[in-house]
Design an enzyme around this catalytic site. Structure first.
Site, PDB file in Angstrom:
ATOM      1  N   THR A 185       7.010 -72.600   4.311  1.00  0.00           N
ATOM      2  CA  THR A 185       6.182 -71.686   5.105  1.00  0.00           C
ATOM      3  C   THR A 185       4.840 -72.363   5.305  1.00  0.00           C
ATOM      4  O   THR A 185       4.381 -73.112   4.442  1.00  0.00           O
ATOM      5  CB  THR A 185       5.960 -70.349   4.369  1.00  0.00           C
ATOM      6  OG1 THR A 185       5.307 -70.635   3.133  1.00  0.00           O
ATOM      7  CG2 THR A 185       7.254 -69.642   4.093  1.00  0.00           C
ATOM      8  N   GLU A 331      11.282 -66.954   5.724  1.00  0.00           N
ATOM      9  CA  GLU A 331      12.048 -66.466   4.567  1.00  0.00           C
ATOM     10  C   GLU A 331      13.299 -65.707   4.983  1.00  0.00           C
ATOM     11  O   GLU A 331      14.124 -65.352   4.145  1.00  0.00           O
ATOM     12  CB  GLU A 331      11.163 -65.518   3.737  1.00  0.00           C
ATOM     13  CG  GLU A 331      10.056 -66.191   2.947  1.00  0.00           C
ATOM     14  CD  GLU A 331       8.769 -66.379   3.750  1.00  0.00           C
ATOM     15  OE1 GLU A 331       8.836 -66.388   4.998  1.00  0.00           O
ATOM     16  OE2 GLU A 331       7.709 -66.518   3.127  1.00  0.00           O
ATOM     17  N   LYS A 441      -9.745 -52.034   7.479  1.00  0.00           N
ATOM     18  CA  LYS A 441      -9.872 -50.680   6.934  1.00  0.00           C
ATOM     19  C   LYS A 441     -11.242 -50.152   7.264  1.00  0.00           C
ATOM     20  O   LYS A 441     -12.240 -50.635   6.760  1.00  0.00           O
ATOM     21  CB  LYS A 441      -9.624 -50.691   5.426  1.00  0.00           C
ATOM     22  CG  LYS A 441      -8.379 -49.940   5.094  1.00  0.00           C
ATOM     23  CD  LYS A 441      -8.133 -49.802   3.635  1.00  0.00           C
ATOM     24  CE  LYS A 441      -6.968 -48.813   3.462  1.00  0.00           C
ATOM     25  NZ  LYS A 441      -6.508 -48.725   2.122  1.00  0.00           N
ATOM     26  N   TRP A 446      -6.698 -47.244   8.494  1.00  0.00           N
ATOM     27  CA  TRP A 446      -6.277 -48.541   9.020  1.00  0.00           C
ATOM     28  C   TRP A 446      -6.427 -48.621  10.529  1.00  0.00           C
ATOM     29  O   TRP A 446      -6.090 -47.698  11.254  1.00  0.00           O
ATOM     30  CB  TRP A 446      -4.803 -48.802   8.672  1.00  0.00           C
ATOM     31  CG  TRP A 446      -4.610 -49.232   7.264  1.00  0.00           C
ATOM     32  CD1 TRP A 446      -5.580 -49.449   6.334  1.00  0.00           C
ATOM     33  CD2 TRP A 446      -3.358 -49.482   6.622  1.00  0.00           C
ATOM     34  NE1 TRP A 446      -5.008 -49.820   5.144  1.00  0.00           N
ATOM     35  CE2 TRP A 446      -3.651 -49.855   5.295  1.00  0.00           C
ATOM     36  CE3 TRP A 446      -2.029 -49.448   7.033  1.00  0.00           C
ATOM     37  CZ2 TRP A 446      -2.665 -50.183   4.378  1.00  0.00           C
ATOM     38  CZ3 TRP A 446      -1.042 -49.769   6.119  1.00  0.00           C
ATOM     39  CH2 TRP A 446      -1.362 -50.133   4.802  1.00  0.00           C
TER      40      TRP A 446
HETATM   41  P1  AMP Z   1       6.734 -67.539  10.047  1.00  0.00           P
HETATM   42  O1  AMP Z   1       7.382 -67.472   8.717  1.00  0.00           O
HETATM   43  O2  AMP Z   1       5.780 -68.661  10.188  1.00  0.00           O
HETATM   44  O3  AMP Z   1       7.744 -67.494  11.146  1.00  0.00           O
HETATM   45  O4  AMP Z   1       5.836 -66.248  10.210  1.00  0.00           O
HETATM   46  C1  AMP Z   1       6.357 -64.961  10.041  1.00  0.00           C
HETATM   47  C2  AMP Z   1       5.316 -63.938  10.389  1.00  0.00           C
HETATM   48  O5  AMP Z   1       4.995 -63.980  11.779  1.00  0.00           O
HETATM   49  C3  AMP Z   1       5.738 -62.521  10.141  1.00  0.00           C
HETATM   50  O6  AMP Z   1       5.644 -62.145   8.799  1.00  0.00           O
HETATM   51  C4  AMP Z   1       4.788 -61.753  11.042  1.00  0.00           C
HETATM   52  O7  AMP Z   1       3.536 -61.570  10.430  1.00  0.00           O
HETATM   53  C5  AMP Z   1       4.618 -62.684  12.223  1.00  0.00           C
HETATM   54  N1  AMP Z   1       5.503 -62.233  13.304  1.00  0.00           N
HETATM   55  C6  AMP Z   1       6.700 -62.720  13.649  1.00  0.00           C
HETATM   56  N2  AMP Z   1       7.210 -62.065  14.709  1.00  0.00           N
HETATM   57  C7  AMP Z   1       6.307 -61.121  15.048  1.00  0.00           C
HETATM   58  C8  AMP Z   1       6.252 -60.083  16.050  1.00  0.00           C
HETATM   59  N3  AMP Z   1       7.217 -59.926  16.962  1.00  0.00           N
HETATM   60  N4  AMP Z   1       5.155 -59.286  16.053  1.00  0.00           N
HETATM   61  C9  AMP Z   1       4.154 -59.453  15.177  1.00  0.00           C
HETATM   62  N5  AMP Z   1       4.151 -60.403  14.220  1.00  0.00           N
HETATM   63  C10 AMP Z   1       5.213 -61.218  14.150  1.00  0.00           C
END
Ligand code: AMP
Length: 543
Positions: A185, A331, A441, A446
């Site tokens: 990640t 993940e 916040k 929120w």
């Molecule tokens: P990654 O592991 O780098 O793909 O990042 C995952 C994170 O990207 C998620 O936990 C979200 O916070 C964000 N994310 C992915 N898809 C979306 C979506 N459609 N809307 C908002 N946030 C998203």
């Protein structure tokens, strides 16, 4: 009593065999560093993956060893996916846009034995070479004619490495729980964490992706994955596309180039494209400027960050392209939810359909979702309650590589805590309102930074927007809108704030607007809120 069905292991090599038999003649088109338009077939790529498997067999590797890639989306990278995982080794894809310290950490943590590298990333590795002493050799993804001069030790040329090998290879009969791929990640805080996929999770995720209300992949599709092979296995595309037998179009190093992407979509008749919103911004800017239309594209799967309403509208109304928003994480292999129109909702007005499309999607079979409050109590799916989003399923990580039990990422009852905050409506559509750590916040309530960003992005003078919380003496925190203006466009602070009227609750309207030339981004193209908060740490809001 057990059933009487075969216990055939779910292996990545079985996709290779299926694809070669049933769709061997389907084309793969790639832009590469050494060829602006390379063409081969799925059958040829699988034969070469077997040549690669034979070559790897001579390196003295053992099952489970990690072999890394630092490479763009092209046919050679695809061959590595199959040659490495199919042989029982772990394909560790590395994001070249990471900082040097992160690259060093990841390569050493994974204990990568060899690295496949695109010629253009050789200088990147030369700069780190003395900090990654355990890497035994580097295989440059090109032919002899294009081999770069390099100070790296033990360098091989990919085409020579596989060239003399036989294309006959008997894939090993692995246990389906054998590790197949590793992806770290990008980690905005702390060290990057490794997610270790296995053959079973990969196959189940690919199967699920094919469904009509997920990616809806068929052999008639032509698929352009702009999402990189170095980021969560390009959302599983290398596996699902070969299962379905669609044609593949790989953009190589041209991922962020709107004109090049348009050219590929047009000349190769691309029907389905996948990528993060930033990429589509570049494409839409190009089509707008050049007066082009995406005539052949049928749908685009956009995820990885919230998709702005204005982007969905531009795709729909200017290009007649369906945007399917997706939500997921490294993940989660990564797909957890996809937004398609549920039966009964087709008759909504065009405006209401747009509102619906801005949601992250509905959970798909195989990924359970729940939202919980601070005490871990499950919340209603009433479209109102905000909670920490947790997930469970066969393609979701049970832990992180070499951090077993210590990451604190899972609940006692076995759910993965995503770190996202979400609302789920009675129809099952989920809206991501924030990352837990990005929540604003104000007066104990929120405010969704994502909703404010999406609203701001609807203003024609806004190229990119981010909202962060800044300290406020009375309300603890108030939202600050940070805006990058679109080229040749202007907007004042007052006009920008007035734009929110009637679109969000009055107390959500940002307390101020800051205009900047650019926003900081993570290696995967997301706005780096942590850095932005640092930049505006001492920001004084107006009274
Ligand atoms: P990654 O592991 O780098 O793909 O990042 C995952 C994170 O990207 C998620 O936990 C979200 O916070 C964000 N994310 C992915 N898809 C979306 C979506 N459609 N809307 C908002 N946030 C998203």
């Amino acid at each position: 009593m057990n059933g009487l069905m075969m216990n055939t292991p779910l292996l990545i090599s079985s996709i290779a065999e299926h694809a070669a038999k049933f769709h061997g003649d389907r084309e793969i088109v790639s832009v590469t560093g050494d060829n602006p338009c390379h063409r081969c077939t799925i059958g040829e790529a699988i034969s070469r993956a077997k040549q690669l498997a034979n070559a790897l067999g001579k390196l003295g590797l053992k099952q489970g060893d990690r072999i890394a890639t630092i490479a763009w989306n092209d046919y050679r990278h695809l061959e590595i996916y199959y040659g490495v995982s199919g042989s029982g080794y772990v394909c560790h894809t590395i994001n070249p846009r990471l900082f040097a310290e992160q690259l060093i950490f990841i390569i050493n943590h994974a204990e990568d034995r060899f690295i496949f590298v695109d010629a253009m990333f050789v200088p990147l590795l030369e700069a780190l070479a003395d900090k990654i002493p355990n890497v035994e050799g580097f295989i440059v993804l090109t032919d002899e004619a294009h081999m770069p001069e390099t100070s790296l030790r033990n360098v091989l040329c990919y085409e020579t490495f596989i060239g003399a090998e036989s294309s006959h290879f008997d894939w090993p009969e692995l246990d389906e729980r054998t590790a197949s791929a590793l992806c770290y990640t990008s980690g905005t805080t702390g060290d990057p964490k490794g997610v270790l996929y296995d053959h079973r999770s990969t196959i189940l995720h690919a199967y699920a992706s094919l469904a009509p209300d997920v990616m809806g992949l068929s052999s008639r599709d032509v698929v352009l994955p702009v999402v990189p092979l170095f980021h969560v296995n390009a959302w599983g595309i290398p596996y699902s596309v070969l299962m379905a037998g669609a044609k593949l179009v790989f953009p190589g190093p041209k991922m962020g180039d709107g004109e090049a992407l348009y050219g590929l979509m047009d000349s190769e008749n691309v029907t389905l494209a996948l990528g993060v919103p930033t990429v589509w911004l570049a494409l839409l800017q190009y089509t707008e400027k050049a007066g082009k239309r995406l005539d052949k594209l049928d749908r685009s799967i956009v995820g990885g960050a919230a998709v702005p309403r204005a982007m969905i509208e531009a795709f729909r109304d200017k290009h007649d392209v369906e945007v399917r928003q997706g939500w997921g994480m490294t993940e989660m292999s990564p797909v957890g939810a996809v937004n398609t129109i549920k039966a009964g909702l087709e008759k909504l007005s065009p405006d209401d359909l747009l509102d619906l499309a801005t949601k992250a999607g509905r959970g798909l079979y195989g990924c359970e979702l729940r939202i919980v409050d601070d005490g871990g109590n499950e919340l209603e799916w009433d479209g109102q309650a905000y909670g920490a989003l947790q997930v469970r399923g066969p393609w979701i990580c049970s832990d992180y590589f070499k951090l077993e039990g210590s990451a604190g990422s899972h609940t006692d009852d076995g759910w993965f805590d995503t770190g996202d905050v979400a609302i789920i409506d009675p129809q099952g559509y989920m809206t991501i309102t924030d990352r837990t750590k990005d929540v604003i916040k104000s007066g104990g309530e929120w405010i969704s930074s994502i909703e404010l960003e999406n609203t701001a992005m609807g203003h024609p003078a806004v190229a990119e927007a981010a909202v962060i919380g800044v300290a406020h003496p009375k309300w603890t925190e108030r939202p600050l809108l940070v805006v990058v203006k679109a080229e040749d466009q202007d907007v004042s602070k007052e006009e920008m704030l007035a734009f929110f009227e009637g679109k969000v609750a009055t107390w959500w309207v940002p307390s101020d607007v800051a205009f900047v030339d650019e926003l900081p981004h993570t290696a995967t193209g997301k706005v780096k809120k942590i850095e932005l908060r640092r930049q505006f740490a001492d920001y004084q809001l107006p009274d």
